[in-house]
Enzyme design. Structure first.
Site, PDB file in Angstrom:
ATOM      1  NE  ARG A   1     -10.719  -9.798  -1.866  1.00  0.00           N
ATOM      2  CZ  ARG A   1     -10.997  -8.874  -2.773  1.00  0.00           C
ATOM      3  NH1 ARG A   1     -11.346  -9.226  -4.005  1.00  0.00           N
ATOM      4  NH2 ARG A   1     -10.956  -7.587  -2.465  1.00  0.00           N
TER       5      ARG A   1
ATOM      6  CE  LYS B   1      -3.864  -1.842   2.761  1.00  0.00           C
ATOM      7  NZ  LYS B   1      -4.949  -1.655   1.777  1.00  0.00           N
TER       8      LYS B   1
END
Ligand code: BES
Ligand code: ZN
Ligand code: ZN
Length: 501
Positions: free
Chosen positions: A354, A280
């Site tokens: 996920r 990120k």
């Protein structure tokens, strides 16, 4: 803070700050424009000259502070607006109680009392009592525990002043409110912990301590067990960190169940999300300590369930890991085999939530879950879609959504349903594996994440809450200080209670 419910006379009550709520009656010709929600003549008389001044509109969140109110024992009288009379709700009253406490804290006032409001026929005394108690206790929380020069401004004593005639209902609501608020504040404390303190191992310890204190059974597993279970997706995420993962399993079994439902609560517990090899940007990365807010919500929900004892079995599963870039980290292009047997092509290591949930949801099913709910700070895309005032709601079953909606009605937590229909499945197809962990392009990112999870729940009725936008609040609101909100605890528990019928 010591919060209590008492049934004393409000004008005679000795306190630094007596609070009374006010509503705006609109433009009804004969009614005064503002009414105080009390029948106590002495309070009405003390407030009358100021209310007529026109300065105070009773807008939700508006306040008017009077010093040395005539005829009252309190040092100050605080009038808090609760909005339009016709729209008065438990939600508005929770906010108003929170506003009272946050106003007191800002002035370093340490003790206060709140006059239980006069209710109209649409409001239930027990529900209002619960909401006010939650508002009081949630508003007292501030995320400043790490300041060495911290000035403790927490309230010492807050009294809710009730009316003897509805004692039973008020006591019931108060007791429930205390349980919900304590669990939500516990969740906030977990979310507030920095990543260097709250590692997956530490999260496991805190969950185990909570379970121990509340009579729940708890197991905390790590790498060995994950390997044994074949949790290749969860392991893939965890392998880049020196911190071992934690698979936390909390169980509640009622003395007598009302039905054969087993509810699985599954939480994303990424204690820090750097993005991994798909790293990120530096800007805002510090916030990614809150990537375990879904896990915290489930741990808080289990604490509430332990206290309220609904007649249904509940299993809490938390998948906790740290998402790091390193020589051992998983990489884009890797193929992972999930516990269910499905193969996953990793397109982006930042779509890690996920992956851990895929194994958590499947595992909860193998433990017997007949209904599933997961909470996760899953996607930035959900925040883009809904802003910070709603969490995303996704499901594979309309009836489940209807029951959830009804159950969470009075919690004042807001969810907006987004599609999770099979036409979106196209977007997560892989050329070399069963599915890929991101969509084909960036559009509909909250939905493709939900579609990915859906692959692992099969036919089991399931709700996915994407709380990325609501788990951390940038600016204080009525009863929630800026920082971790503890969102979803109340709603998850209400849904569990609805499934205990
Ligand atoms: N933890 C983030 C999602 C997130 C974003 C939570 C902002 C809270 C605030 C999640 O793991 C993530 O990075 N998701 C990616 C997915 C993308 C790579 C497909 C995202 O949303 O950008
Ligand atoms: Zn991520
Ligand atoms: Zn994440």
């Amino acid at each position: 803070m010591n919060a209590s419910l008492q049934f004393s006379n409000a004008p005679e009550f000795v306190t630094s700050l007596l609070t009374v709520f006010a509503v705006d009656n609109g433009s009804a010709p004969d009614a005064p424009s503002i009414s105080l929600l009390t029948a106590e003549q002495a309070i009405l008389a003390a407030a009358a000259p100021f209310l007529n001044s026109g300065e105070f509109k009773a807008d939700a969140g508006g306040t008017l502070l009077l010093h040395a109110p005539a005829g009252l024992k309190a040092e100050r009288l605080l009038i808090v607006g609760a909005g339009k009379a016709a729209k008065l709700s438990t939600a508005e009253l929770r906010k108003a109680a929170g506003t009272a406490i946050r106003t007191a804290k800002a002035k370093s006032i340490r003790d206060a009392a709140i006059v239980f409001p006069k209710l109209n026929e649409n409001l239930d005394a027990a529900e209002v009592s619960r909401a006010l108690t939650e508002g009081i206790l949630l508003a007292d929380y501030d995320a400043d525990t790490y300041r060495s020069q911290r000035e403790d401004r927490s309230m010492q004593n807050v009294v809710l002043l009730g009316d003897e005639t509805s004692r039973g209902a008020l006591e019931r609501g108060f007791a429930e409110g205390e349980v919900f608020a304590a669990a939500q504040n516990f969740a906030r404390t977990l979310v507030n912990e920095p990543g260097n303190v709250l590692t997956p191992t530490e999260l496991g310890k805190r969950a185990a301590a909570m379970c121990e204190a509340n009579g729940l059974s708890c197991e905390v597993h790590s790498t060995e067990k994950l390997k044994e279970l074949g949790m290749g997706a969860f392991l893939g995420v965890a392998q880049g960190s020196v911190q071992p993962p934690a698979l936390i399993v909390m169980r509640y079994k009622p003395a007598k169940a009302a039905n054969s439902n087993v509810i699985g609560l599954v939480g994303k517990g990424i204690t820090f999300d750097t993005g991994g090899i798909s790293i990120k940007p530096a800007d805002g990365m510090d916030k990614m300590k809150y990537d375990m807010a879904g896990a915290a919500a489930m741990i808080g929900a289990m604490q509430t369930i332990a206290a309220l004892k609904p007649a249904v079995e509940v299993i809490g599963v938390v998948c906790s890991a740290e998402n790091m870039p390193s020589g051992s980290a998983y990489k884009p292009g890797d193929v992972l085999t999930a516990m269910s047997g499905k193969t996953i092509e990793v397109m982006n290591t930042d779509a890690e939530g996920r992956l851990v949930l895929a194994d958590g949801l499947h595992y909860a099913k193998t433990l017997g879950a007949t209904h599933l709910i997961n909470a996760a700070t899953l996607t930035g895309a959900c925040v883009v879609a809904l802003g910070k005032l709603n969490s995303g709601l996704f499901s594979n079953d309309d009836e489940t959504v209807a029951l959830f909606r009804e159950a969470v009605n009075t919690t004042d937590e807001t969810f907006w349903q987004l599609p999770c229909t099979d036409d979106y499945r196209e977007l997560i197809k892989s050329d070399i594996a069963d599915i890929r962990n991101t969509g084909m392009d960036r559009w509909g990112g909250a939905i493709t994440a939900a579609m990915f999870l859906k692959e692992f729940v099969g036919e089991t009725p399931w709700i996915h809450l994407d709380i990325a936008g609501q788990a951390w609040i940038d600016e204080s609101r009525s009863y929630i200080a800026k920082g971790p909100s503890g969102v979803a605890v109340r709603s998850i528990v209400e849904w569990v209670r609805a499934l205990a019928q």
